[in-house]
Design an enzyme around this catalytic site. Sequence first.
Site, short mmCIF file in Angstrom:
data_model
loop_
_atom_site.label_atom_id
_atom_site.label_comp_id
_atom_site.label_asym_id
_atom_site.label_seq_id
_atom_site.Cartn_x
_atom_site.Cartn_y
_atom_site.Cartn_z
CG LEU A 65 8.44 2.46 4.70
CD1 LEU A 65 8.19 1.23 3.84
CD2 LEU A 65 7.15 3.22 4.93
CE1 TYR B 123 1.08 -0.24 4.40
CE2 TYR B 123 0.07 1.93 4.33
CZ TYR B 123 0.87 1.00 4.96
OH TYR B 123 1.47 1.33 6.15
NE ARG C 217 6.91 4.23 0.11
CZ ARG C 217 6.70 5.03 1.18
NH1 ARG C 217 7.69 5.26 2.04
NH2 ARG C 217 5.52 5.57 1.39
NE ARG D 225 -6.27 -18.99 4.54
CZ ARG D 225 -5.40 -19.85 5.06
NH1 ARG D 225 -5.43 -21.12 4.69
NH2 ARG D 225 -4.51 -19.45 5.95
#
Length: 303
Positions: free
Chosen positions: A205, A34, A53, A101
């Site tokens: 980060l 995200y 990024r 899944r």
Amino acid sequence: MDNEVLYLNGDFLPLSQGRVPVEDRGFQLGDGIYEVIKVMNGRLVWLEDHLERLERNLAAVSLSEAASGHHLDFVLPDLVVRSQVDHGFVYVQVTRGFAPREFVFPNPPHPTVLAYARSKPAPAVSEILMGTTLHPVRDLRWARCDIKSTNLLAAVLAKEEARQAGAHEALFMAEDGVVREGGSSNVFAVLDGGLRTHPLDNRILGGITRKHVIEMALQEGYPVEERAFTLDEVMSAPAGRCEVFTASTTKDIMPVVRIGSQVVGDGKPGVVTLALLDVIRRAQAILVGLEPPPALGVRPASV
Ligand code: PDD
């Protein structure tokens, strides 16, 4: 809010009507990346840095092509207009999408690409000048914190623990006392006359705000060292000789006045912190076509 518009896999629709399947891998496995981008005066701040990024992070999890057909460089500014956001942020999320899944990758994947813009006022000057408080926690995150993954459980728990302790933000600490970063921010100290911050590696980060703070600090003549510091170094510095601040898209620079039960420096926002905040606020205002705001601090003669 009624006018919030969602971009979902090529369509625009009201955010409240957005639906993704239960077996979206973002939902079940945290298998996604995200971005959060600041909106100021209806313009996206440092958009290219964020898209670069995003691309890099998608490549790091073998999702290189996932967002490429979506023209986010056009879609995101369009969303800001459609949602009538003057000041706030855009949230972007790309997941490995819907598949029955399984842990291993579906072949081929059908990534989910979504984004929306939301209004949120900038921190008030009074809030900035009050300063922020940090609550130290052991860093229990995975060893790829350089990837902006939607798998945020460790940060959720740390930030909730900080809130319950009466602090604004969590401070992720290594076992040896090294300060890594905040729950959702990078952390800088002003020590021995220069800026210090954790180096770019897998433990933090690489924040876009961090990058611009470093560039602007160097331009302003402040020495910057990307070298980790410990909480002890900060706390044992004589009052008035140490400053700490956080850096993030959502809050720019926030002066830190307390960590745990201990006061930082003299318990007030530091002069270097406020001087850098003025530089960044001015640069952002010019970037989005606004009048530079009045200065909060005074540039110190020397650090
Ligand atoms: N978080 N470190 C962590 C762990 C973060 O989650 C963030 C940002 C930062 C600062 O990065 P940037 O300057 O690029 O915003 C550092 C965003 C704002 C969030 O998750 O909401």
